[in-house]
Structures are given as structure tokens and as C-alpha cells.
Design a protein around this motif. Structure first.
Motif, PDB file in Angstrom:
ATOM      1  N   GLY A   1     -46.445   2.377  -0.476  1.00 54.52           N
ATOM      2  CA  GLY A   1     -45.427   2.434   0.584  1.00 54.52           C
ATOM      3  C   GLY A   1     -45.811   1.600   1.788  1.00 54.52           C
ATOM      4  O   GLY A   1     -45.208   1.708   2.857  1.00 54.52           O
TER       5      GLY A   1
ATOM      6  N   ASP B   1     -38.762  -6.318   0.826  1.00 54.18           N
ATOM      7  CA  ASP B   1     -39.654  -6.226   1.987  1.00 54.18           C
ATOM      8  C   ASP B   1     -40.314  -7.558   2.354  1.00 54.18           C
ATOM      9  O   ASP B   1     -40.998  -7.644   3.378  1.00 54.18           O
TER      10      ASP B   1
ATOM     11  N   GLY C   1     -42.296   4.319   3.870  1.00 52.74           N
ATOM     12  CA  GLY C   1     -41.543   3.748   2.746  1.00 52.74           C
ATOM     13  C   GLY C   1     -41.244   4.800   1.691  1.00 52.74           C
ATOM     14  O   GLY C   1     -40.846   5.925   1.988  1.00 52.74           O
TER      15      GLY C   1
HETATM   16  C1  LIG Z   1     -39.002   1.577   0.357  1.00 51.75           C
HETATM   17  C2  LIG Z   1     -39.420   0.317   1.071  1.00 51.75           C
HETATM   18  C3  LIG Z   1     -39.237   0.514   2.584  1.00 51.75           C
HETATM   19  O1  LIG Z   1     -39.800  -0.532   3.331  1.00 51.75           O
HETATM   20  O2  LIG Z   1     -40.767  -0.037   0.893  1.00 51.75           O
HETATM   21  P1  LIG Z   1     -42.004   0.403  -0.091  1.00 51.75           P
HETATM   22  O3  LIG Z   1     -42.089   1.882  -0.210  1.00 51.75           O
HETATM   23  O4  LIG Z   1     -41.720  -0.242  -1.418  1.00 51.75           O
HETATM   24  O5  LIG Z   1     -43.231  -0.169   0.568  1.00 51.75           O
HETATM   25  C4  LIG Z   1     -38.505  -0.873   0.646  1.00 51.75           C
HETATM   26  O6  LIG Z   1     -37.144  -0.542   0.859  1.00 51.75           O
HETATM   27  C5  LIG Z   1     -38.693  -1.324  -0.773  1.00 51.75           C
HETATM   28  O7  LIG Z   1     -38.823  -2.708  -0.805  1.00 51.75           O
HETATM   29  P2  LIG Z   1     -39.527  -3.471  -2.069  1.00 51.75           P
HETATM   30  O8  LIG Z   1     -40.767  -2.744  -2.460  1.00 51.75           O
HETATM   31  O9  LIG Z   1     -39.627  -4.917  -1.695  1.00 51.75           O
HETATM   32  O10 LIG Z   1     -38.459  -3.206  -3.173  1.00 51.75           O
HETATM   33  P3  LIG Z   1     -37.815  -4.177  -4.283  1.00 51.75           P
HETATM   34  O11 LIG Z   1     -38.919  -4.758  -5.107  1.00 51.75           O
HETATM   35  O12 LIG Z   1     -36.837  -5.102  -3.657  1.00 51.75           O
HETATM   36  O13 LIG Z   1     -37.001  -3.111  -5.142  1.00 51.75           O
HETATM   37  C6  LIG Z   1     -37.591  -2.207  -6.027  1.00 51.75           C
HETATM   38  C7  LIG Z   1     -36.498  -1.257  -6.516  1.00 51.75           C
HETATM   39  O14 LIG Z   1     -36.154  -0.325  -5.461  1.00 51.75           O
HETATM   40  C8  LIG Z   1     -34.762  -0.104  -5.388  1.00 51.75           C
HETATM   41  N1  LIG Z   1     -34.263  -0.491  -4.055  1.00 51.75           N
HETATM   42  C9  LIG Z   1     -35.008  -1.292  -3.245  1.00 51.75           C
HETATM   43  C10 LIG Z   1     -34.553  -1.637  -1.990  1.00 51.75           C
HETATM   44  C11 LIG Z   1     -33.287  -1.146  -1.569  1.00 51.75           C
HETATM   45  N2  LIG Z   1     -32.789  -1.445  -0.371  1.00 51.75           N
HETATM   46  N3  LIG Z   1     -32.564  -0.349  -2.390  1.00 51.75           N
HETATM   47  C12 LIG Z   1     -33.033  -0.004  -3.622  1.00 51.75           C
HETATM   48  O15 LIG Z   1     -32.365   0.736  -4.355  1.00 51.75           O
HETATM   49  C13 LIG Z   1     -34.136  -0.935  -6.496  1.00 51.75           C
HETATM   50  O16 LIG Z   1     -33.958  -0.088  -7.588  1.00 51.75           O
HETATM   51  C14 LIG Z   1     -35.187  -1.965  -6.829  1.00 51.75           C
HETATM   52  O17 LIG Z   1     -35.150  -2.351  -8.173  1.00 51.75           O
END
Ligand SMILES: C[C@@](CO)(OP(=O)(O)O)[C@H](O)COP(=O)(O)OP(=O)(O)OC[C@H]1O[C@@H](n2ccc(N)nc2=O)[C@H](O)[C@@H]1O
Ligand SMILES: Nc1ncnc2c1ncn2[C@@H]1O[C@H](COP(=O)(O)OP(=O)(O)O)[C@@H](O)[C@H]1O
Length: 285
Positions: free
Chosen positions: A99, A137, A248
Motif C-alpha cells: 500500500g 499510482d 492505500g
Molecule cells: C489503492 C492505491 C491508492 O493509492 O494504492 P496501493 O494500495 O496499490 O499502493 C491505488 O489506487 C492503486 O494504484 P495501483 O497500485 O497503481 O493500481 P493499478 O495497478 O492501476 O490497478 C490494480 C487494480 O486495482 C483496481 N483499481 C485500481 C485503481 C482504481 N482507481 N480503481 C481500481 O479498481 C483495478 O482492478 C486494477 O486492475
């Protein structure tokens, strides 16, 4: 110049709201993100041969085309028809699948480093736009600092830095799949955080209000799936953090502190049952 070394900092989400599910399967989000001084280091070495090599020391990451830094190099090669190659060395310090956007930050640093090494002359805005093709991200990580991110996370609105403070990061020994968390998110009946209020509190450097307004809708999924995340949140709060939130999609929990002495006390308390704890500062700008 045939070598570039770039820092790739982790991020935390001070506020994370999901508004609706989009046609493309992603969620429309509104999030406040800021960088912290826990970072990977990316070393890029120019190769005359037309190939991308990748190696890593530290945490376990894929060393092939699944690596987001590899994907960043491949994207630039294909887009600009580059015939040269690169060796990517990742010194991994950011916990993986935590995250904290470690992979996204490695990709962003690779885009910025290769822009210099391959003399592409691209602006940060152009790099951020390319980064969005790798992950939601990556655009934020190209700029760093503090921002409101909208769209699926790739639309970046820069805001001023929060007041300086300490951040304690604690990660239980599990990796969380971002996709799985979003898939299990029930939008109906969610308690939405006040994202606009958070932006205002940051602009006004109102530390107490920042603490009051921390919120993340993805907690509703991850805390149920992994009760240990809830446990760490409760312990961090009980031990004396000013405010606590999951970053996240988790499982990393962060606590905010104005006073270093208190941070030290909570750090010591958490180390008793949580192996991975980091005391860091907000980078802010
Ligand atoms: C939740 C967040 C918050 O900052 O971060 P992390 O926990 O990953 O760090 C982000 O939204 C994560 O971004 P990122 O890790 O780049 O996600 P991506 O590779 O684009 O997407 C992975 C999967 O998460 C879902 N996804 C992602 C972003 C979004 N706005 N809606 C979604 O539904 C989709 O199913 C996608 O296939
Ligand atoms: N350079 C990288 N560093 C970390 N993880 C990476 C990297 N490249 C690909 N990954 C993969 O990306 C996924 C998400 O990792 P990471 O970016 O650390 O977490 P998060 O999306 O929770 O912030 C993991 O499955 C990991 O194996």
C-alpha cells in the motif's frame, strides 16, 4: 553520462475515497497522497546492446517483464523507438505489496532516469502521462510531493505540503492485492472521508484537522480480510499516535506524530509484535 541514480520514495494516502465503478472496471477515486522518506534507489546503466536487464537487492520482486521498472523502460523504448539498452538495479527498501506504491515509484524513477540517460527531453507532465499506462499510482510518483489525485488516480492536482511531522509505518507480514481489495469494495453504505476538507486542512497547515480527517474507504475491505491490520491500528492508537490510518489498499498502517519522544515510545511498543516498523518523515514538497 552512462549512469544515473535516482531515489524512489514511498507514498501514503491521507485520504482515499472511491466514488463509483467505471465502465473500464476501475474506480473513480479522490485521494490525497504525500511522499515519505522511505525510498528505494534505482541505478540505471546505459547498455549499447538493445536489451533491458533488471536486478534487485533487498525485498522479493519479479525480475522480468512483470517488474514495473522493466515495464517503464519497455514503454519508453517502444514509444520512442530506442535502440539502446539499460541495466536497472533496484535497491529495495520499501515493503512490497504494502500500500506504499513501491513498484509504482520504481517505475516513475525509471521513467525519469531514462529520460536523462536516453536524452529524451520529456517534461514531467509527459512522463506522468506515460506513467499512467503502467499503473494508476505512477503519475503521482513521477511528481512526488503532495497532491489530490482524481480519475482512477492519474489526474494530479498539486497542493502545498502538510506541516512537518513524523510518520510511523507498520506492516504486518502479509501482502495485499490492490485488485482484490477494489473488487471486494461495496460502494453502497460507505462512510466517505472528507477529501476536500483534507485538502483545506493541508493548505492551512492545520495538523489537528489533518489528524481528525484521515479516512480511507478501502479499510472497509482490508480490515475485514486481515484482522491483524485492525489490531495494529488499535495498538498504534492505544500506544499514543496522534492519528492512525491504513495506507492505500494496505496492509501498512501509518501513525502521525508531532513529537519525536512519543514516536519513539510507540515505535518501541510496536516492535514487540510487529517485525516491520519504520519511523520516517513526511517529504511533503
Ligand atoms: C489503492 C492505491 C491508492 O493509492 O494504492 P496501493 O494500495 O496499490 O499502493 C491505488 O489506487 C492503486 O494504484 P495501483 O497500485 O497503481 O493500481 P493499478 O495497478 O492501476 O490497478 C490494480 C487494480 O486495482 C483496481 N483499481 C485500481 C485503481 C482504481 N482507481 N480503481 C481500481 O479498481 C483495478 O482492478 C486494477 O486492475
Ligand atoms: N519494482 C517493484 N517493486 C515492488 N513490487 C513490484 C515491482 N514490480 C512489480 N511489482 C509487483 O507489483 C505488485 C504491487 O507491489 P507494490 O507496488 O509494492 O505495492 P502496492 O501496489 O500495494 O503499493 C506486487 O505484486 C509486486 O510483485
Amino acid at each position: 553520462m552512462n549512469k544515473v541514480s535516482i531515489k524512489a520514495p514511498a507514498k501514503i494516502n491521507l485520504s482515499l475515497d472511491a466514488l463509483r465503478k467505471r465502465e473500464d472496471g476501475f474506480h473513480e477515486v479522490a485521494m490525497v497522497m504525500t511522499t515519505v522518506d522511505l525510498a528505494d534507489r534505482i541505478e540505471l546503466t546505459l547498455l549499447e546492446a538493445d536489451e533491458i536487464k533488471i536486478e534487485s537487492s533487498g525485498g522479493f520482486v519479479p525480475l522480468d517483464d512483470r517488474n514495473l521498472a522493466f515495464q517503464a523502460a519497455l514503454l519508453l523504448k517502444k514509444t520512442f523507438n530506442i535502440k539502446k539498452g539499460v541495466n536497472i538495479h533496484i535497491s529495495k527498501h520499501i515493503p512490497v505489496a504494502a500500500g506504499l506504491a513501491g513498484g509504482s515509484s520504481d517505475a516513475a524513477a525509471t521513467l525519469k532516469g531514462l529520460n536523462e540517460l536516453w536524452k529524451l527531453g520529456l517534461s514531467l507532465d509527459e512522463l506522468a502521462e506515460l506513467g499512467a499506462k503502467i499503473g494508476s499510482d505512477v503519475s503521482f510518483c513521477v511528481y512526488g510531493g503532495t497532491a489530490l489525485a482524481t480519475g482512477r488516480g492519474e489526474k494530479i492536482h498539486h497542493i502545498s505540503s502538510p506541516p512537518p511531522c513524523w510518520v510511523l509505518l507498520a506492516k504486518p507480514p502479509i501482502g495485499v492485492s490492490t485488485g482484490e481489495v477494489y473488487r471486494n469494495l461495496k460502494l453502497h453504505g460507505l462512510e466517505h472521508p472528507d477529501v476536500e476538507g483534507m485538502v483545506k486542512a493541508i493548505e492551512e497547515k492545520d495538523y489537528d484537522q489533518i489528524c481528525n480527517l484521515l479516512g480511507n474507504v478501502l479499510e472497509s475491505v482490508t480490515l475485514k480480510m486481515y484482522p491483524e491490520v485492525k489490531h495494529i491500528k488499535e495498538q498504534m492508537m492505544r500506544l499514543g499516535a496522534d492519528a492512525v490510518l491504513m495506507s492505500g489498499s494496505g496492509p501498512t498502517v501509518f501513525g502521525l506524530f508531532q513529537h519525536e519522544s512519543r514516536l519513539q515510545r510507540v515505535y518501541n511498543g510496536l516492535r514487540g509484535f510487529c517485525h516491520e516498523v519504520y519511523a520516517v518523515r513526511l517529504l511533503g514538497e
